[in-house]
Design a protein around this motif. Structure first.
Motif, PDB file in Angstrom:
ATOM      1  N   THR A   1      -4.574  -0.358  13.270  1.00  0.00           N
ATOM      2  CA  THR A   1      -3.494  -1.289  13.596  1.00  0.00           C
ATOM      3  C   THR A   1      -2.162  -0.557  13.566  1.00  0.00           C
ATOM      4  OG1 THR A   1      -3.186  -1.899  11.278  1.00  0.00           O
ATOM      5  CG2 THR A   1      -4.805  -3.170  12.537  1.00  0.00           C
TER       6      THR A   1
ATOM      7  N   LEU B   1     -13.264  -2.707   7.345  1.00  0.00           N
ATOM      8  CA  LEU B   1     -11.913  -2.516   6.825  1.00  0.00           C
ATOM      9  C   LEU B   1     -10.988  -1.871   7.849  1.00  0.00           C
ATOM     10  CD1 LEU B   1     -12.788  -1.433   3.181  1.00  0.00           C
ATOM     11  CD2 LEU B   1     -11.967  -3.659   3.978  1.00  0.00           C
ATOM     12  N   GLY B   2     -11.552  -1.191   8.841  1.00  0.00           N
ATOM     13  CA  GLY B   2     -10.765  -0.786   9.997  1.00  0.00           C
ATOM     14  C   GLY B   2     -10.105   0.571   9.965  1.00  0.00           C
TER      15      GLY B   2
ATOM     16  N   ALA C   1      -5.985  -0.073   4.548  1.00  0.00           N
ATOM     17  CA  ALA C   1      -7.087  -1.001   4.818  1.00  0.00           C
ATOM     18  C   ALA C   1      -7.453  -1.810   3.576  1.00  0.00           C
ATOM     19  CB  ALA C   1      -8.305  -0.229   5.319  1.00  0.00           C
TER      20      ALA C   1
ATOM     21  N   LEU D   1     -12.319  -6.542  13.375  1.00  0.00           N
ATOM     22  CA  LEU D   1     -10.906  -6.909  13.515  1.00  0.00           C
ATOM     23  C   LEU D   1     -10.399  -6.841  14.952  1.00  0.00           C
ATOM     24  CD1 LEU D   1      -8.820  -4.239  13.842  1.00  0.00           C
ATOM     25  CD2 LEU D   1      -9.572  -3.861  11.516  1.00  0.00           C
TER      26      LEU D   1
ATOM     27  N   HIS E   1      -4.465  -4.264   2.789  1.00  0.00           N
ATOM     28  CA  HIS E   1      -4.004  -5.238   3.774  1.00  0.00           C
ATOM     29  C   HIS E   1      -5.106  -5.865   4.623  1.00  0.00           C
ATOM     30  CE1 HIS E   1       0.228  -4.185   3.072  1.00  0.00           C
ATOM     31  NE2 HIS E   1      -0.159  -2.922   3.061  1.00  0.00           N
ATOM     32  N   GLN E   2      -6.313  -5.328   4.619  1.00  0.00           N
ATOM     33  CA  GLN E   2      -7.308  -5.779   5.585  1.00  0.00           C
ATOM     34  C   GLN E   2      -8.622  -6.234   4.944  1.00  0.00           C
ATOM     35  OE1 GLN E   2      -5.460  -3.316   9.356  1.00  0.00           O
ATOM     36  NE2 GLN E   2      -7.532  -2.794   8.761  1.00  0.00           N
TER      37      GLN E   2
ATOM     38  N   THR F   1     -13.572  -0.028  15.643  1.00  0.00           N
ATOM     39  CA  THR F   1     -12.208  -0.556  15.541  1.00  0.00           C
ATOM     40  C   THR F   1     -11.164   0.553  15.692  1.00  0.00           C
ATOM     41  OG1 THR F   1     -12.274  -0.302  13.141  1.00  0.00           O
ATOM     42  CG2 THR F   1     -12.921  -2.436  14.039  1.00  0.00           C
TER      43      THR F   1
ATOM     44  N   ARG G   1      -8.843 -10.440   5.508  1.00  0.00           N
ATOM     45  CA  ARG G   1      -9.121 -10.844   6.876  1.00  0.00           C
ATOM     46  C   ARG G   1     -10.601 -10.686   7.254  1.00  0.00           C
ATOM     47  NH1 ARG G   1     -11.016  -7.407   9.490  1.00  0.00           N
ATOM     48  NH2 ARG G   1     -11.188  -8.888  11.200  1.00  0.00           N
TER      49      ARG G   1
END
Length: 364
Positions: free
Chosen positions: A13, A207-208, A249, A339, A252-253, A10, A256
């Motif tokens: 963002t 978690l990205g 992460a 994600l 906010h993640q 990933t 998702r």
């Protein structure tokens, strides 16, 4: 490009990049990077531990945990297929002089409690001293229940052993269980950790975040781990740039992750429908049940040898390997949703698989 190889591929963002660029920095080797300290304190409070330590990778946090709990000549009980045994370069043995005692992993991803108990060595000079039990959750996308986690921790306590969770994808487990039991995700994550001495939590998978993992435990365990991290070359100075991504992460993640689970179920369902519609798949494909964001499917090697280059040419990447079971050769494909894979990517992948099915069937 649709990259199913892993959730490690990933990209940050826009919000995560902004958090990284705005991070307040200091020298983490002196413990004065405020952004790293904020991440560590926040994560420890959320998951029910006294302290936490930011490190470069899950391999390093697992190694730090094992070396913090064990001395040279001690033994750790773990699963034959655990990441800590199979996929981390033998670091505990090579760098920590810790003897691994691997056990068979059951179909549901667990170790039998009786196998763990039987592997604990008596206090005898002939044996390595058993000091630690490791549990991995999730394992190959499979979720271990809070009840099972509690039973392992209880068994370890009965034998005066420490216990550690390789929770690289712990938040995927918590997300799945929270949905099933109508609970808060963070509450479920804390429950999974209750009774354990340490946890390794990866920030750079589902978690990205681009880099990093956390080791969580008591102040004493984290104190030892901090010294070991320095010894292993893990003092990274102005880590706030990376810690900010991890903190973003976690804040906010996490919720998702449920989207990844949904996409993986959609992918599995679509492949199953194709297998039922096209004779070319019959007897040549076996799908493993999906619980979180990882789908394994076993495919006849000639079919896989045709499919993988076709998908790659169309911009779809997978990982896989050959293995033998019951005298039959299979190629196991691993699809990981994350994600950067959206519903449209699942739809496009299934359309490509259908097109391949038509072409392959016409040439049989």
């Amino acid at each position: 490009m649709i990259d199913f190889r892993s959730d490690t591929v990933t990209k940050p963002t826009a919000g995560m990049k902004a958090a990284m660029m705005d991070a307040e920095l200091g020298d983490d080797v002196f413990s004065d990077d405020p952004t790293t300290n904020a991440l560590q304190d926040w994560a420890a409070a959320q998951l029910g531990f006294e302290a936490a330590l930011f490190a470069s990778s899950g391999t390093q946090t697992n190694l730090l945990a094992m070396m913090s709990h064990c001395q040279r000549g001690d033994e750790v009980i773990l699963g034959q297929d655990w990441h800590t045994y199979r996929w981390e370069g033998g670091g505990a043995a090579v760098l920590g002089s810790i003897q691994p005692q691997p056990l068979a992993v059951q179909a549901d991803g667990s170790l039998l409690l009786e196998d763990i108990a039987a592997a604990i060595k008596p206090d005898d000079p002939h044996f390595a001293r058993t000091r630690l039990v490791v549990v991995e959750n999730t394992i190959a996308g499979k979720v271990l229940s809070p009840e099972y986690m509690t039973s392992v921790a209880k068994l370890a306590r009965q034998h005066q052993l420490a216990c550690h969770i390789d929770g690289a994808r712990l938040m995927n487990a918590a997300t799945r269980l929270a949905a099933e039991r109508e609970r808060d995700v963070w509450q479920m994550a804390r429950q999974l950790c209750q009774g354990y001495d340490s946890l390794s939590l990866c920030l750079s998978k589902g978690l990205g975040a681009p880099v990093g993992s956390l080791l969580l435990g008591s102040k004493e365990v984290i104190g030892r781990a901090r010294r070991l991290r320095k010894m292993l070359g893990g003092g990274m100075r102005q880590t706030g740039l990376l810690a900010a991504a991890g903190h973003y992460a976690l804040q906010h993640q996490v919720l998702r992750l449920a989207d990844d689970h949904t996409h993986c179920q959609q992918l599995a369902g679509g492949i199953q429908q194709l297998a039922e519609r096209y004779a070319c798949w019959q007897g040549k494909l076996r799908l493993q049940p999906v619980q979180t964001n990882i789908l394994f499917c076993d495919m006849a090697p000639p079919l896989a040898a045709a499919l993988l280059p076709y998908l790659k040419q169309q911009g779809v990447l997978l990982s896989g390997s050959n293995y033998s079971h019951g005298g039959t050769e299979w190629h196991r494909l691993r699809w990981v949703c994350h994600l950067d894979i959206q519903a449209a990517d699942i739809a496009r992948t299934l359309a490509l698989l259908e097109n391949f099915s038509r072409q392959y069937a016409s040439h049989e």
